[in-house]
Design a protein around this motif. Structure first.
Motif, short mmCIF file in Angstrom:
data_model
loop_
_atom_site.label_atom_id
_atom_site.label_comp_id
_atom_site.label_asym_id
_atom_site.label_seq_id
_atom_site.Cartn_x
_atom_site.Cartn_y
_atom_site.Cartn_z
N THR A 14 35.82 54.85 20.62
CA THR A 14 36.62 54.54 19.44
C THR A 14 37.89 55.37 19.42
N ARG A 17 44.31 52.46 16.38
CA ARG A 17 45.43 51.58 16.70
C ARG A 17 46.60 52.16 15.93
N ARG A 27 39.96 51.19 16.00
CA ARG A 27 39.79 50.19 17.04
C ARG A 27 38.75 50.67 18.03
N ARG A 28 38.31 49.75 18.90
CA ARG A 28 37.32 50.08 19.93
C ARG A 28 37.83 49.63 21.28
#
Length: 63
Positions: A14, A17, A27-28
């Motif tokens: 993780t 962004r 985000r991931r």
């Protein structure tokens, strides 16, 4: 099934962004997993493996 490599255990990581205005949203990064037929304990099984493990030859493919 989870996004985890069956060989090396690679999993999503993780981070943030970041927009041009430096706003942060989560985000991931997902691993590049492929479904592959592999020999495991003498049986042919379909497992999720990352592309790195496939390239390095850690997966024994059936003949």
């Amino acid at each position: 099934m989870a996004n985890i490599c069956a060989i090396c255990g690679k999993r999503p990581i993780t981070g943030h962004r970041i927009s041009h205005a430096h706003n942060l949203s989560k985000r991931r990064w997902l691993p590049n997993l492929q479904k592959v037929r592999a020999v495991i304990d003498g049986e042919v099984r379909r497992i999720k493996v990352c592309a790195t493990c496939i390239k390095l030859g850690r997966v024994q493919k059936p003949a």
